[in-house]
Scaffold this motif. Structure first.
Motif, short mmCIF file in Angstrom:
data_model
loop_
_atom_site.label_atom_id
_atom_site.label_comp_id
_atom_site.label_asym_id
_atom_site.label_seq_id
_atom_site.Cartn_x
_atom_site.Cartn_y
_atom_site.Cartn_z
N GLU A 4 45.89 60.65 20.00
CA GLU A 4 46.63 59.66 20.50
C GLU A 4 45.90 58.42 20.48
OE1 GLU A 4 47.81 60.86 24.49
OE2 GLU A 4 48.97 62.60 23.65
N ASN A 5 44.62 58.29 20.79
CA ASN A 5 43.67 57.29 21.03
C ASN A 5 43.27 56.54 19.64
OD1 ASN A 5 42.35 54.96 21.77
ND2 ASN A 5 40.92 56.04 23.21
N LEU A 6 44.03 55.92 19.04
CA LEU A 6 43.35 55.67 17.49
C LEU A 6 42.32 54.79 17.66
CD1 LEU A 6 47.01 55.27 15.85
CD2 LEU A 6 45.35 57.22 15.92
N ALA A 7 42.13 53.90 18.95
CA ALA A 7 41.14 53.07 19.04
C ALA A 7 39.47 53.68 18.91
CB ALA A 7 40.91 52.33 20.25
N THR A 8 39.34 54.96 19.18
CA THR A 8 38.10 55.68 19.04
C THR A 8 37.82 56.37 17.71
OG1 THR A 8 39.07 57.80 19.50
CG2 THR A 8 38.25 56.42 21.49
N SER A 9 36.67 56.45 17.37
CA SER A 9 36.47 57.10 15.85
C SER A 9 36.38 58.43 16.00
CB SER A 9 35.20 56.39 15.58
OG SER A 9 34.27 57.03 16.24
N GLY A 18 34.19 58.54 11.17
CA GLY A 18 35.39 58.01 10.26
C GLY A 18 36.36 57.47 11.20
N ARG A 19 37.38 56.56 10.53
CA ARG A 19 38.42 56.05 11.35
C ARG A 19 39.66 57.09 11.37
NH1 ARG A 19 41.06 50.57 9.10
NH2 ARG A 19 42.51 51.09 10.69
#
Length: 126
Positions: A6-11, A16-17
């Motif tokens: 859900e949290n795309l801000a963390t790696s 990796g992204r």
């Protein structure tokens, strides 16, 4: 069990992204609602899905009032008395479905959706 991303801000744990599964579609994008208030008659026409158009009411002075003998009269709105949709709407005087209006003929209840239909239709309650 796989965790949801859900949290795309963390790696990722590997460094990796994170990439979303897909982006939002045009029909999923939300827009500001049009909230009708008493005032001189102003409408807005906006494009919606399927090459259709939707007329919304920004401000209006009159309501189409259905009276018990089966007739419909165009009556001037004096003020918004109550709005069960939101106490904020009640404070600001927003006209939405279910709002109680004070008119020249007495109190009435809004049965249409002015932000969707482009008209204020009501039935007499007192």
């Amino acid at each position: 069990m796989k965790k949801s991303v859900e949290n795309l801000a963390t790696s990722k744990i590997t460094g990796g992204r994170r990439y979303p599964l897909r982006t939002r579609r045009k029909y999923e994008i939300d827009r500001y609602s049009v909230e009708a208030i008493p005032g001189p008659h102003v409408t807005i026409t906006r494009k919606v899905r399927g090459y259709n158009r939707k007329t919304a009411l920004k401000t209006t002075d009159f309501v189409n009032l259905s009276i018990p003998d089966g007739k419909v009269k165009r009556v001037k709105i004096l003020k918004v008395l109550k709005n069960p949709a939101s106490s904020d709407y009640e404070r600001r005087g927003v006209i939405s479905k279910g709002a109680i209006l004070e008119t020249e003929n007495g109190q009435c209840k809004v049965v249409s959706r002015p932000g969707q239909d482009g008209a204020v239709n009501a039935i007499l309650i007192k």
